[in-house]
Motif scaffolding. Structure first.
Motif, mmCIF file in Angstrom:
data_model
loop_
_atom_site.group_PDB
_atom_site.id
_atom_site.type_symbol
_atom_site.label_atom_id
_atom_site.label_comp_id
_atom_site.label_asym_id
_atom_site.label_seq_id
_atom_site.Cartn_x
_atom_site.Cartn_y
_atom_site.Cartn_z
ATOM 1 N N ARG A 115 -13.676 -31.093 15.053
ATOM 2 C CA ARG A 115 -12.062 -31.936 15.450
ATOM 3 C C ARG A 115 -11.439 -31.419 16.546
ATOM 4 N N ARG A 116 -11.360 -30.626 17.602
ATOM 5 C CA ARG A 116 -10.581 -30.568 18.048
ATOM 6 C C ARG A 116 -10.940 -30.081 19.703
ATOM 7 N N LEU A 161 -15.261 -14.291 12.134
ATOM 8 C CA LEU A 161 -14.616 -15.084 13.411
ATOM 9 C C LEU A 161 -15.019 -16.308 12.812
ATOM 10 N N LEU A 162 -16.007 -16.855 11.801
ATOM 11 C CA LEU A 162 -15.780 -18.305 11.721
ATOM 12 C C LEU A 162 -14.885 -18.226 10.609
ATOM 13 N N GLN A 163 -14.142 -18.353 10.031
ATOM 14 C CA GLN A 163 -12.561 -17.933 8.720
ATOM 15 C C GLN A 163 -11.936 -18.062 9.713
ATOM 16 N N MET A 164 -11.458 -17.589 10.963
ATOM 17 C CA MET A 164 -10.226 -17.405 11.278
ATOM 18 C C MET A 164 -10.355 -18.570 12.171
ATOM 19 N N LEU A 165 -11.838 -19.098 12.983
ATOM 20 C CA LEU A 165 -11.790 -20.286 13.430
ATOM 21 C C LEU A 165 -11.383 -21.074 12.800
ATOM 22 N N GLU A 166 -12.117 -21.610 11.494
ATOM 23 C CA GLU A 166 -11.292 -22.112 10.346
ATOM 24 C C GLU A 166 -9.581 -22.792 9.981
ATOM 25 N N ASP A 171 -8.927 -19.973 18.536
ATOM 26 C CA ASP A 171 -9.979 -21.108 19.423
ATOM 27 C C ASP A 171 -11.071 -21.614 19.624
ATOM 28 N N LEU A 172 -11.885 -20.187 20.042
ATOM 29 C CA LEU A 172 -12.817 -20.017 20.112
ATOM 30 C C LEU A 172 -14.054 -18.978 20.218
ATOM 31 N N VAL A 173 -14.771 -18.835 19.446
ATOM 32 C CA VAL A 173 -15.937 -17.653 19.348
ATOM 33 C C VAL A 173 -17.189 -17.654 20.182
ATOM 34 N N ASP A 190 -19.996 -25.147 7.047
ATOM 35 C CA ASP A 190 -20.701 -26.185 7.300
ATOM 36 C C ASP A 190 -21.104 -26.477 9.129
ATOM 37 N N PHE A 191 -22.040 -25.878 9.415
ATOM 38 C CA PHE A 191 -22.439 -25.689 11.015
ATOM 39 C C PHE A 191 -22.540 -26.889 11.567
ATOM 40 N N ASN A 192 -22.239 -28.349 10.758
ATOM 41 C CA ASN A 192 -22.258 -29.351 11.217
ATOM 42 C C ASN A 192 -20.675 -29.755 12.199
ATOM 43 N N THR A 193 -19.501 -28.717 11.767
ATOM 44 C CA THR A 193 -18.398 -28.859 12.045
ATOM 45 C C THR A 193 -18.264 -28.308 13.264
ATOM 46 N N LEU A 194 -18.629 -27.851 14.008
ATOM 47 C CA LEU A 194 -18.951 -26.479 14.895
ATOM 48 C C LEU A 194 -19.418 -27.384 16.099
#
Length: 252
Positions: A115-116, A161-166, A171-173, A190-194
């Motif tokens: 989304r970003r 990492l991914l929880q912090m991203l959500e 911003d990026l990992v 959901d992998f498709n949100t990345l």
């Protein structure tokens, strides 16, 4: 009677133990899915299984200690006969270690929420102000700092990492398609949100196993021979097939 006991002891020492049976000191970090903590607290992961297969091939027992990467690296650089994994073989590191073997890995990308970052970019210069999580002391951290990324967030561990991203705390990992897919599955995300935001082409290299440069040459030779053996006898391929499911599952 004492003579019988003595003979039994000698026979046990000579026959009852493996021919090599040495304990090898090993240092590593947690890095999903290469080195992971199992539910029972033991150490697992793809590269951990490779190291166990390698040690089994040469007849040794690995004594593996998990610690933050910067500390593991410092110990491996300064202590003879210490083995380290998973380590990237760079030009700067090349003279500091005896390189035992390497395992091919997938391309490395910067990842963000779709989304970003809806499209992939080839211009790293446009991303330098974003908050990027990096493992403290890692090759990735050094590379991005050299590329003048000004908002790096050094971490000792990568579990969240991914929880912090959500939660928009990052911003990026950084990761390969395989590692990000597995981390997303583990986190229930959901992998498709990345989305892949940019490929870090200069970091596309293999993961290695290495000994401190002052290590016993005979030890180094045994392990190089052992790695060649597991590469040719199918053990390494079997471990890879077990761990890397992304190509088989996610792309169906």
């Amino acid at each position: 009677m004492k003579w019988v006991l003595f003979v039994c002891l000698v026979l046990w020492l000579c026959v009852g133990r493996p021919a090599s049976g040495a304990t090898v000191q090993v240092v590593t970090e947690y890095l999903y899915p290469y080195q992971i903590k199992n539910e029972d607290g033991s150490l697992g992961g793809f590269m951990t299984e490779v190291v166990h297969a390698l040690c089994q091939q040469v007849g040794d027992v690995p004594d593996i200690t998990v610690m933050p990467w910067a500390r593991a690296y410092q110990i491996a650089v300064t202590t003879e006969n210490v083995l380290i994994y998973s380590i990237v073989h760079t030009q700067a590191r090349s003279p500091l270690f005896h390189w035992i073997g390497e395992v091919q890995t997938d391309p490395i990308y910067l990842w963000g929420l779709k989304r970003r970052f809806p499209v992939q970019s080839d211009a790293l210069m446009l991303l330098k102000q974003h908050r990027v999580a990096v493992l403290r002391g890692s090759n990735v951290a050094h590379y991005l700092a050299k590329q003048q990324f000004s908002n790096l967030k050094p971490l000792s561990y990568e579990e969240q990492l991914l929880q912090m991203l959500e939660k928009d705390r990052l911003d990026l990992v950084v990761g390969t398609e395989e590692t990000i897919w597995q981390r997303a599955n583990k986190a229930g995300m959901d992998f498709n949100t990345l989305n892949k935001v940019a490929e870090l082409t200069e970091l596309n290299t293999n993961l290695s196993i290495a000994f401190n440069i002052d290590s016993d040459p005979k030890l180094v030779a045994r392990y190089r021979d052992g790695f060649a053996a597991i590469s040719s006898n199918g053990k390494l391929a079997g471990i890879q097939q077990k761990w890397f499911k992304y190509v088989q599952v996610a792309k169906q």
